[in-house]
Design a protein around this motif. Structure first.
Motif, PDB file in Angstrom:
ATOM      1  N   GLU A   1      50.927  58.139  -6.452  1.00  0.00           N
ATOM      2  CA  GLU A   1      49.714  59.101  -6.538  1.00  0.00           C
ATOM      3  C   GLU A   1      48.619  58.836  -5.743  1.00  0.00           C
ATOM      4  N   GLN A   2      48.266  57.450  -5.913  1.00  0.00           N
ATOM      5  CA  GLN A   2      47.326  56.933  -4.999  1.00  0.00           C
ATOM      6  C   GLN A   2      47.381  57.236  -3.383  1.00  0.00           C
ATOM      7  N   LYS A   3      48.618  56.853  -3.009  1.00  0.00           N
ATOM      8  CA  LYS A   3      49.023  57.319  -1.637  1.00  0.00           C
ATOM      9  C   LYS A   3      48.966  58.658  -1.039  1.00  0.00           C
ATOM     10  N   GLU A   4      49.368  59.559  -2.069  1.00  0.00           N
ATOM     11  CA  GLU A   4      49.342  60.910  -1.940  1.00  0.00           C
ATOM     12  C   GLU A   4      47.942  61.410  -1.996  1.00  0.00           C
ATOM     13  N   ASN A   5      47.022  60.807  -2.680  1.00  0.00           N
ATOM     14  CA  ASN A   5      45.570  61.240  -2.645  1.00  0.00           C
ATOM     15  C   ASN A   5      44.979  60.689  -1.303  1.00  0.00           C
ATOM     16  N   ALA A   6      45.291  59.463  -0.872  1.00  0.00           N
ATOM     17  CA  ALA A   6      44.625  58.932   0.215  1.00  0.00           C
ATOM     18  C   ALA A   6      45.117  59.824   1.636  1.00  0.00           C
ATOM     19  N   ASP A   7      46.566  60.308   1.544  1.00  0.00           N
ATOM     20  CA  ASP A   7      46.783  61.004   2.553  1.00  0.00           C
ATOM     21  C   ASP A   7      46.469  62.396   2.573  1.00  0.00           C
ATOM     22  N   SER A   8      46.121  62.911   1.513  1.00  0.00           N
ATOM     23  CA  SER A   8      45.398  64.309   1.138  1.00  0.00           C
ATOM     24  C   SER A   8      44.068  64.128   1.937  1.00  0.00           C
ATOM     25  N   LEU A   9      43.307  62.931   1.391  1.00  0.00           N
ATOM     26  CA  LEU A   9      41.959  62.885   1.872  1.00  0.00           C
ATOM     27  C   LEU A   9      41.861  62.727   3.521  1.00  0.00           C
ATOM     28  N   ILE A  10      42.915  61.884   4.131  1.00  0.00           N
ATOM     29  CA  ILE A  10      42.928  61.833   5.506  1.00  0.00           C
ATOM     30  C   ILE A  10      43.393  63.097   6.312  1.00  0.00           C
ATOM     31  N   ASN A  11      44.326  63.882   5.737  1.00  0.00           N
ATOM     32  CA  ASN A  11      44.358  65.102   6.180  1.00  0.00           C
ATOM     33  C   ASN A  11      43.414  65.994   6.251  1.00  0.00           C
ATOM     34  N   ASP A  12      42.665  66.215   5.366  1.00  0.00           N
ATOM     35  CA  ASP A  12      41.395  66.969   5.099  1.00  0.00           C
ATOM     36  C   ASP A  12      40.300  66.355   6.185  1.00  0.00           C
ATOM     37  N   ILE A  13      40.226  65.128   6.367  1.00  0.00           N
ATOM     38  CA  ILE A  13      39.162  64.838   7.189  1.00  0.00           C
ATOM     39  C   ILE A  13      39.695  64.876   8.637  1.00  0.00           C
ATOM     40  N   GLN A  14      40.950  64.874   8.939  1.00  0.00           N
ATOM     41  CA  GLN A  14      41.618  65.238  10.350  1.00  0.00           C
ATOM     42  C   GLN A  14      41.373  66.598  10.688  1.00  0.00           C
ATOM     43  N   LYS A  15      41.747  67.408   9.543  1.00  0.00           N
ATOM     44  CA  LYS A  15      41.440  68.884  10.030  1.00  0.00           C
ATOM     45  C   LYS A  15      40.113  69.512  10.120  1.00  0.00           C
ATOM     46  N   ARG A  16      39.396  68.694   9.409  1.00  0.00           N
ATOM     47  CA  ARG A  16      37.744  68.985   9.750  1.00  0.00           C
ATOM     48  C   ARG A  16      37.301  68.544  11.233  1.00  0.00           C
ATOM     49  N   ILE A  17      37.894  67.293  11.641  1.00  0.00           N
ATOM     50  CA  ILE A  17      37.534  66.700  12.946  1.00  0.00           C
ATOM     51  C   ILE A  17      38.084  67.915  13.809  1.00  0.00           C
ATOM     52  N   THR A  18      39.423  68.330  13.873  1.00  0.00           N
ATOM     53  CA  THR A  18      40.285  68.972  14.758  1.00  0.00           C
ATOM     54  C   THR A  18      39.465  70.397  14.931  1.00  0.00           C
ATOM     55  N   ASP A  19      39.022  70.932  13.781  1.00  0.00           N
ATOM     56  CA  ASP A  19      38.257  72.270  14.093  1.00  0.00           C
ATOM     57  C   ASP A  19      36.894  71.970  14.401  1.00  0.00           C
ATOM     58  N   ALA A  20      36.368  71.094  14.310  1.00  0.00           N
ATOM     59  CA  ALA A  20      35.053  70.761  15.129  1.00  0.00           C
ATOM     60  C   ALA A  20      35.320  70.536  16.737  1.00  0.00           C
ATOM     61  N   PHE A  21      36.408  69.773  16.950  1.00  0.00           N
ATOM     62  CA  PHE A  21      36.550  69.497  18.176  1.00  0.00           C
ATOM     63  C   PHE A  21      37.098  70.764  18.899  1.00  0.00           C
ATOM     64  N   ASP A  22      37.830  71.674  18.330  1.00  0.00           N
ATOM     65  CA  ASP A  22      38.570  72.862  18.879  1.00  0.00           C
ATOM     66  C   ASP A  22      37.487  73.928  19.268  1.00  0.00           C
ATOM     67  N   ILE A  23      36.190  73.691  18.534  1.00  0.00           N
ATOM     68  CA  ILE A  23      35.392  74.834  18.805  1.00  0.00           C
ATOM     69  C   ILE A  23      34.546  74.420  20.260  1.00  0.00           C
ATOM     70  N   PHE A  24      34.789  73.322  20.678  1.00  0.00           N
ATOM     71  CA  PHE A  24      34.002  73.008  21.937  1.00  0.00           C
ATOM     72  C   PHE A  24      34.813  72.602  23.193  1.00  0.00           C
ATOM     73  N   ASP A  25      36.361  72.907  22.895  1.00  0.00           N
ATOM     74  CA  ASP A  25      37.347  72.719  23.470  1.00  0.00           C
ATOM     75  C   ASP A  25      37.590  73.992  24.304  1.00  0.00           C
ATOM     76  N   ASN A  26      36.686  74.343  25.342  1.00  0.00           N
ATOM     77  CA  ASN A  26      36.786  75.630  25.920  1.00  0.00           C
ATOM     78  C   ASN A  26      37.812  76.058  26.755  1.00  0.00           C
TER      79      ASN A  26
END
Length: 147
Positions: A5-30
């Motif tokens: 359960e802890q591993k699942e929560n950690a994976d979920s947190l990492i996935n959420d963070i990486q999605k935020r990073i990807t979305d922010a990066f994509d805005i400037f990837d003209n």
């Protein structure tokens, strides 16, 4: 059961963070080629809630730049560095009350600017050709040298 359960929560947190990073990066990837102009990286980092100093930002850039600088940062290098920064909660912005106290130190009378004063300051700050504020040049214009 708790470990999975802890591993699942950690994976979920990492996935959420990486999605935020990807979305922010994509805005400037003209060009949609998984690269951004190196000058945009500070904006991307700040949009993710991090407020590194200019020196810290420079250190971050040197960590992810190509050996032969191209002027662009690749997503594959940006993602792991930024994931680590966000997971470690580095470069957090100062709380609003601390910034307000700093402003109050500078303005002991609490005197607000008029609309005309703000317009005058901004007209002196904005580079008419580029439409940007060159803050170093602006500061030198706004300071008075003692004789």
């Amino acid at each position: 059961m708790a470990d999975s359960e802890q591993k699942e929560n950690a994976d979920s947190l990492i996935n959420d963070i990486q999605k935020r990073i990807t979305d922010a990066f994509d805005i400037f990837d003209n060009e949609n080629n998984k690269t951004v102009d190196v000058r945009e990286v500070g904006t991307i980092i700040r949009s993710l809630g991090c407020c590194p100093s200019e020196a810290e930002l420079h250190d971050m850039l040197s960590e992810i730049e190509e050996e032969e600088p191209t002027g662009y940062i690749r997503f594959e290098k940006f993602l792991p560095m930024m994931t680590k920064v966000l997971m470690e909660r580095r470069y957090k912005c100062q709380p609003e009350d601390l910034l307000l106290k700093a402003m109050q130190v500078l303005d002991t009378d609490g005197e607000p600017f008029t609309t005309e004063e703000l317009e005058e300051m901004l007209s002196a700050a904005v580079d008419p050709d580029k439409g940007t504020i060159l803050y170093k040049e602006y500061v030198s214009r706004m300071t008075v040298e003692e004789t």
